[in-house]
Design an enzyme around this catalytic site. Structure first.
Site, PDB file in Angstrom:
ATOM      1  N   CYS A  98       0.833  -1.199   0.000  1.00 20.18           N
ATOM      2  CA  CYS A  98       0.000   0.000   0.000  1.00 20.18           C
ATOM      3  C   CYS A  98       0.870   1.253   0.000  1.00 20.18           C
ATOM      4  O   CYS A  98       0.592   2.213  -0.728  1.00 20.18           O
ATOM      5  CB  CYS A  98      -0.937  -0.004   1.202  1.00 20.18           C
ATOM      6  SG  CYS A  98      -2.010   1.455   1.294  1.00 20.18           S
ATOM      7  N   CYS A 194      -6.188  -2.468   7.100  1.00 23.21           N
ATOM      8  CA  CYS A 194      -7.210  -1.426   6.989  1.00 23.21           C
ATOM      9  C   CYS A 194      -8.527  -1.933   6.425  1.00 23.21           C
ATOM     10  O   CYS A 194      -9.595  -1.542   6.888  1.00 23.21           O
ATOM     11  CB  CYS A 194      -6.676  -0.275   6.135  1.00 23.21           C
ATOM     12  SG  CYS A 194      -6.226  -0.744   4.447  1.00 23.21           S
TER      13      CYS A 194
END
Length: 369
Positions: A98, A194
């Site tokens: 990410c 997340c």
């Protein structure tokens, strides 16, 4: 352009940058909220709550606010790889991808499209110019240092990045947020992956890798029980095995020590000090070096094979293809293929690579292959 997440770290980063801008010590700052995951209907996605918090922080500080949806880029660049790695039996680290693909590539490109010359994030790390290149340094707060997750960032992104709180301890960040009456000063830190949120990890992964019952076996091949799918487990895992009271096996807890994903078999052994969990050497794929190249073809440094692990002394050999052979001074526990090995020299993060295999003793299936 500051990446505002709705958390206290990016909020204090916004505070510091806004103060510098008002005093003339720094450039004007704007905030951009990245939505990296679409609501899947489970009620566990906090993106909208986080967006509202980010808006409130920017409003409080009087800085312009932007929002962009990077969910497609996240799916293609991060999540598809995450699922495929579990499918083949490895344990990936999506935060590393990410950062490389979204926060320091897609976000950087979008920030530049909006007119920004530099980006900033609320990571606990530091950037410094050293010897004609940009160095990625550990955050000053050793307990919060996030350089492990940032090791794939290259020179172009480092040159364009600020980490406004990298020199601060977390306690001071909280104190600054309270003093400035920022609306997120008491908000809990986010933990875990997340896109999973508060839900059970196995339940989430089962949406993409459906449950498939298989054998749990001891390292000698003896069948001990049944699992829901070998890809749901990782090396060193103790929870979720439902093994206990096995005649003649003693009372020590069981740990995952191997996976045969092709045949859907999970191998376990008793005791956290099982030799099947320990290795002293590993092989990794071609490394990413923050300086653009390795320090040497052979060198000594320290390394981590998981976040917050104390530094471990090691020797690194770089192959002709860029792949690595790493040997540690002491045996390491539960070094896991798919995770990152990240290298350090004093306060500098040199880079890292994905672990492919270790020299841990082979379980029954590997010996028979």
């Amino acid at each position: 352009m500051l990446g505002v997440s709705g958390g206290v770290d990016s909020a204090v980063s916004a505070l510091l940058l806004a103060q510098d801008a008002r005093s003339g010590r720094g450039p004007a700052v704007e905030g951009l909220f990245m939505q990296n995951w679409e609501d899947d209907g489970s009620g566990d996605c906090r993106a909208e709550d986080d967006r509202r918090d980010a808006v409130a922080v920017c409003g409080r500080l009087g800085i312009p606010f932007h929002v962009r949806n990077f969910a497609r880029q996240y799916w293609d660049g991060v999540f598809a790889h995450f699922v495929e790695e579990y499918r083949v039996g490895r344990t990936p680290n999506p935060d590393v991808l990410c950062n490389r693909e979204i926060k320091f590539r897609t976000f950087l490109d979008e920030a530049r499209a909006l007119g920004a010359e530099r980006i900033a994030t609320g990571h606990y790390a530091r950037v410094e110019r050293r010897g004609g290149r940009w160095a990625l340094l550990r955050g000053a707060d050793a307990d919060k240092d996030q350089s492990y997750f940032l090791h794939q960032i290259g020179q172009e992104a480092l040159a364009a990045t600020l980490f406004p709180i990298g020199h601060l301890p977390k306690a001071q960040v909280r104190a600054l947020a309270r003093e400035a009456a920022l609306p997120v000063h008491a908000k809990k830190d986010s933990t875990g992956i997340c896109f999973i949120g508060e839900r059970d990890f196995r339940d989430f992964l089962a949406r993409y890798l459906p449950a498939q019952a298989g054998d749990i076996r001891a390292v000698d091949g003896t069948r001990l029980g049944e699992h829901a799918g070998a890809w749901y487990y990782t090396l060193g895992q103790r929870e979720g095995l439902a093994l206990g009271g096995i005649r003649g096996r003693g009372s020590a807890p069981w740990y995952v020590v191997g996976k045969d994903v092709r045949n859907n078999v999970l191998y376990v052994d008793q005791g956290s000090d099982s030799p099947y969990l320990h290795s002293q050497a590993l092989e990794a794929d071609a490394a990413h070096w923050t300086a653009g190249s390795p320090p040497a073809r052979s060198f000594a440094c320290t390394a981590k094979t998981r976040y917050r692990q104390p530094d471990q002394d090691c020797e690194v050999e770089v192959g002709d293809d860029g792949g690595l052979a790493v040997r540690f001074a002491r045996p390491q526990r539960a070094v896991t293929p798919g995770q990152a090995v990240v290298f350090y020299r004093d306060d500098e993060c040199l880079g890292g690579a994905t672990i492919l295999r270790t020299d841990a003793p082979a379980v029954a299936a590997e010996r028979a292959a």
